[in-house]
Design an enzyme around this catalytic site. Sequence first.
Site, short mmCIF file in Angstrom:
data_model
loop_
_atom_site.label_atom_id
_atom_site.label_comp_id
_atom_site.label_asym_id
_atom_site.label_seq_id
_atom_site.Cartn_x
_atom_site.Cartn_y
_atom_site.Cartn_z
N ARG A 117 0.80 -1.23 0.00
CA ARG A 117 0.00 0.00 0.00
C ARG A 117 0.84 1.28 0.00
O ARG A 117 0.27 2.38 -0.02
CB ARG A 117 -0.96 0.00 1.20
N HIS A 192 -7.05 -1.78 12.99
CA HIS A 192 -7.05 -0.32 12.92
C HIS A 192 -8.01 0.20 14.00
O HIS A 192 -9.04 -0.43 14.26
CB HIS A 192 -7.61 0.16 11.57
N CYS A 288 -13.80 2.90 6.55
CA CYS A 288 -12.56 2.69 5.80
C CYS A 288 -12.63 3.33 4.42
O CYS A 288 -11.61 3.74 3.86
CB CYS A 288 -12.28 1.20 5.62
N1 ARG Z 1 -7.10 -4.22 3.16
C1 ARG Z 1 -6.89 -2.97 3.85
C2 ARG Z 1 -5.73 -3.11 4.80
O1 ARG Z 1 -5.61 -4.12 5.44
C3 ARG Z 1 -8.12 -2.56 4.58
C4 ARG Z 1 -8.02 -1.21 5.18
C5 ARG Z 1 -9.21 -0.84 5.95
N2 ARG Z 1 -9.20 0.52 6.30
C6 ARG Z 1 -9.48 1.03 7.51
N3 ARG Z 1 -9.56 2.31 7.62
N4 ARG Z 1 -9.58 0.26 8.56
O2 ARG Z 1 -4.91 -2.23 4.93
#
Ligand code: ARG
Length: 300
Positions: A117, A192, A288
């Site tokens: 990411r 998160h 998210c």
């Molecule tokens: N697949 C993403 C990750 O694991 C999901 C992010 C979800 N975003 C959030 N704000 N919790 O990073």
Amino acid sequence: MPREATPSSLREAAVPSPRETTAPASREATPRRYLMCAPAHFKVTYSINPWMDPTKPVDLPLAQAQWEDLRDRYRALGHTVELLTPRPELPDMVFAANGATVVDGRVLGARFAYQERYAEAEAHRDWFRDHGFTEIHEPDHVNEGEGDFAVTSSYLLAGRGFRSSPLSHDEAQEFFGRPVIGLDLVDPRYYHLDTALCVLDERGDEIMYYPGAFSPGSRSVLRRLFPDALIAEEADAAAFGLNSVSDGLHVLVPQGAAGLFDPLRARGFEPVPMDLSELLKGGGSVKCCTQELRSQGGTP
Ligand code: ARG
């Protein structure tokens, strides 16, 4: 395990129990400005949280339709939705909350924990530069934007344990000049902060959270700072119920978290159930997908 290691001074019994809450006479929605990114290239090809299973197929047209419902719902409620252009090589970009944190028009950029990411941070910073934001801080330490930062009028609540570095908390406090409250996340399903805690009304420091996601010490901190918080049950947390977005009146809640609807109504909020089942396969839901752009002069 943290539970056994809890000093007696931090045990739940030592903390005053939450007071009963009476719903205020009237709630008020305030117009918000959100940044979202369409799931045009959403897929689950890697796994960086326990919800992501690359063997499970994603229905992309359905993901797109669910996301459009969310976008249109915000607009129907009178909010502004800005759009970030999705990039094919960044399948998690739909989770726009992670790309930055904006308070008082000041932008704290993100620095992602996982290489998959990394490039999203720059895409967000470019968007802010192109849209008239002048105070943009490129961070030294890992922080995943509003995934781990939540804003109330008194505090910046900051998660750590799985993604954002504890060092990012000082960095955020220095940049925003708001007191940061560090909170330790201990359950990998709630990796998160925004999967375990939701700000319902920032003006009154009103939140809801799932205690099981936090260390004993952090639970005590939350009970002391937010004695009237709505406490979520595990089933609603597991249905991503804390990954909701409130405008002060309407609370857009993942629809599986039905146990939250009545408690929210009892407090004068209007729950708006949303179906984001396809995005749940990436480990995300309403919040998210939604980054809030807080303008100068307050929250919002
Ligand atoms: N697949 C993403 C990750 O694991 C999901 C992010 C979800 N975003 C959030 N704000 N919790 O990073």
